[in-house]
Write an enzyme that holds these catalytic residues in place. Structure first.
Site, PDB file in Angstrom:
ATOM      1  N   LYS A  35       0.842  -1.190   0.000  1.00 17.65           N
ATOM      2  CA  LYS A  35       0.000   0.000   0.000  1.00 17.65           C
ATOM      3  C   LYS A  35       0.881   1.245   0.000  1.00 17.65           C
ATOM      4  O   LYS A  35       1.779   1.378   0.831  1.00 17.65           O
ATOM      5  CB  LYS A  35      -0.921   0.040   1.218  1.00 17.65           C
ATOM      6  CG  LYS A  35      -1.832   1.270   1.250  1.00 17.65           C
ATOM      7  CD  LYS A  35      -2.694   1.306   2.488  1.00 17.65           C
ATOM      8  CE  LYS A  35      -1.988   1.891   3.690  1.00 17.65           C
ATOM      9  NZ  LYS A  35      -1.857   3.385   3.624  1.00 17.65           N
ATOM     10  N   ASP A  62      -3.497   4.295  -2.182  1.00 19.76           N
ATOM     11  CA  ASP A  62      -4.536   4.699  -1.229  1.00 19.76           C
ATOM     12  C   ASP A  62      -4.556   6.218  -1.075  1.00 19.76           C
ATOM     13  O   ASP A  62      -3.974   6.768  -0.138  1.00 19.76           O
ATOM     14  CB  ASP A  62      -4.258   4.016   0.115  1.00 19.76           C
ATOM     15  CG  ASP A  62      -5.317   4.307   1.154  1.00 19.76           C
ATOM     16  OD1 ASP A  62      -6.466   4.603   0.770  1.00 19.76           O
ATOM     17  OD2 ASP A  62      -4.991   4.232   2.357  1.00 19.76           O
ATOM     18  N   LYS A  64      -7.637   8.009  -1.355  1.00 19.86           N
ATOM     19  CA  LYS A  64      -8.929   8.374  -0.772  1.00 19.86           C
ATOM     20  C   LYS A  64      -9.558   9.602  -1.437  1.00 19.86           C
ATOM     21  O   LYS A  64      -9.888  10.599  -0.786  1.00 19.86           O
ATOM     22  CB  LYS A  64      -8.793   8.610   0.733  1.00 19.86           C
ATOM     23  CG  LYS A  64      -8.258   7.424   1.519  1.00 19.86           C
ATOM     24  CD  LYS A  64      -8.190   7.735   3.009  1.00 19.86           C
ATOM     25  CE  LYS A  64      -7.681   6.570   3.823  1.00 19.86           C
ATOM     26  NZ  LYS A  64      -6.237   6.304   3.605  1.00 19.86           N
ATOM     27  N   ASP A  67     -14.151  14.443  -3.742  1.00 21.24           N
ATOM     28  CA  ASP A  67     -14.353  15.745  -4.360  1.00 21.24           C
ATOM     29  C   ASP A  67     -15.631  15.657  -5.199  1.00 21.24           C
ATOM     30  O   ASP A  67     -16.362  14.665  -5.132  1.00 21.24           O
ATOM     31  CB  ASP A  67     -13.137  16.109  -5.228  1.00 21.24           C
ATOM     32  CG  ASP A  67     -12.872  17.617  -5.255  1.00 21.24           C
ATOM     33  OD1 ASP A  67     -13.830  18.366  -5.529  1.00 21.24           O
ATOM     34  OD2 ASP A  67     -11.727  18.030  -5.016  1.00 21.24           O
ATOM     35  N   THR A 126     -10.113   4.179  10.646  1.00 23.09           N
ATOM     36  CA  THR A 126      -9.850   3.365  11.839  1.00 23.09           C
ATOM     37  C   THR A 126      -9.316   4.186  13.012  1.00 23.09           C
ATOM     38  O   THR A 126      -9.217   3.682  14.123  1.00 23.09           O
ATOM     39  CB  THR A 126      -8.853   2.239  11.516  1.00 23.09           C
ATOM     40  OG1 THR A 126      -7.690   2.796  10.893  1.00 23.09           O
ATOM     41  CG2 THR A 126      -9.481   1.215  10.596  1.00 23.09           C
ATOM     42  N   ARG A 217       3.262  -0.617  10.443  1.00 24.45           N
ATOM     43  CA  ARG A 217       4.342  -0.505  11.416  1.00 24.45           C
ATOM     44  C   ARG A 217       4.801  -1.816  12.046  1.00 24.45           C
ATOM     45  O   ARG A 217       6.011  -1.993  12.259  1.00 24.45           O
ATOM     46  CB  ARG A 217       3.947   0.508  12.502  1.00 24.45           C
ATOM     47  CG  ARG A 217       4.059   1.948  12.020  1.00 24.45           C
ATOM     48  CD  ARG A 217       3.330   2.929  12.922  1.00 24.45           C
ATOM     49  NE  ARG A 217       1.894   2.909  12.699  1.00 24.45           N
ATOM     50  CZ  ARG A 217       1.044   3.767  13.252  1.00 24.45           C
ATOM     51  NH1 ARG A 217       1.477   4.702  14.075  1.00 24.45           N
ATOM     52  NH2 ARG A 217      -0.239   3.699  12.978  1.00 24.45           N
TER      53      ARG A 217
END
Length: 240
Positions: A35, A62, A64, A67, A126, A217
């Site tokens: 990603k 990604d 997102k 608009d 999240t 991470r």
């Protein structure tokens, strides 16, 4: 046939191109894909994506998009030049925006003779919980909001949604079985949740119905990224 060799995507949330490419070279034979988000894209743009893509790995870009429909349709035409495997828009952009995104992606894929990516809608980030939704003036629990947005995304012709682990079951209950659930907020047992508020272990998420899980991470900050990724794959491959 599975589109990816396994459901684990590693999130390269870094603006450091050298670090990102080193992680891809180390992990490309282990994970299902990678990603690339806003931090990476703002630092390196399409050239950076191409530097990763030439390693012949599936990419989840990604960004997102959120608009007006015409602007998002144009953005889709541009981003499709990078031949992504998964793309995101915000479900909060509405039905017309999501339909414009889907139509533009399909039209551009046909013109470029490339495989249509999964187009998925982000539902509730999240990093948010019910208290955050209340502050924003959004009525209902995270489960109810995600369910509403998932139904809207399916109506718009999208392939699926991005949802938190704890909304997997809710989303599966309102959408078709082929609807894709891309799930961040995954934390192997014993690791720090960081800024994620609604988390679940990899095994629990896949068992509950996630199509793709996204882990950053716990892999990228590990002293042994390949070992960390392999331990996740081993965990989700165990019998339920």
């Amino acid at each position: 046939m599975q589109r990816f060799k396994n459901p684990l995507f590693c999130a390269l949330d870094t603006g450091d191109l050298e670090k990102a490419t080193a992680l891809v070279d180390a992990l490309k034979d282990t994970v299902g894909g990678f990603k690339l988000g806003l931090e990476f894209f703002c630092a390196h743009g399409p050239k950076g994506v191409k530097a990763i893509a030439k390693r012949d790995v599936p990419l989840f870009i990604d960004l997102k998009f959120h608009d007006i429909p015409n602007t998002v349709a144009g953005a889709m035409r541009s981003i499709m030049q990078l031949n992504p495997a998964i793309l995101t828009v915000h479900a909060g952009g509405g039905l017309a925006m999501m339909r414009a995104a889907a139509d533009s992606a399909a039209d551009t894929a046909s013109k470029l003779s490339v495989k249509m990516p999964w187009l998925v809608a982000v539902t509730v980030l999240t990093s948010l919980d019910a208290g955050d939704l209340d502050v924003l003036g959004i009525e209902g629990s995270t489960h109810k909001v995600v369910a509403r947005l998932a139904r809207l995304a399916e109506k718009a012709g999208l392939d699926g949604v991005v949802c938190a682990p704890h909304e997997i079951s809710t989303t599966r209950s309102v959408a078709g079985q082929d609807f894709k659930l891309v799930v961040p907020g995954i934390r192997p047992r014993g690791t720090d949740a960081g800024d994620q508020k609604r988390v679940m272990t990899p095994k629990e998420a896949v068992e509950t119905g996630a199509t793709v899980i996204v882990v950053g991470r716990p892999i990228t900050q590990s002293d042994d990224p390949v070992g960390a990724a392999q331990s996740i794959i081993d965990a989700i491959s165990e019998p339920f």
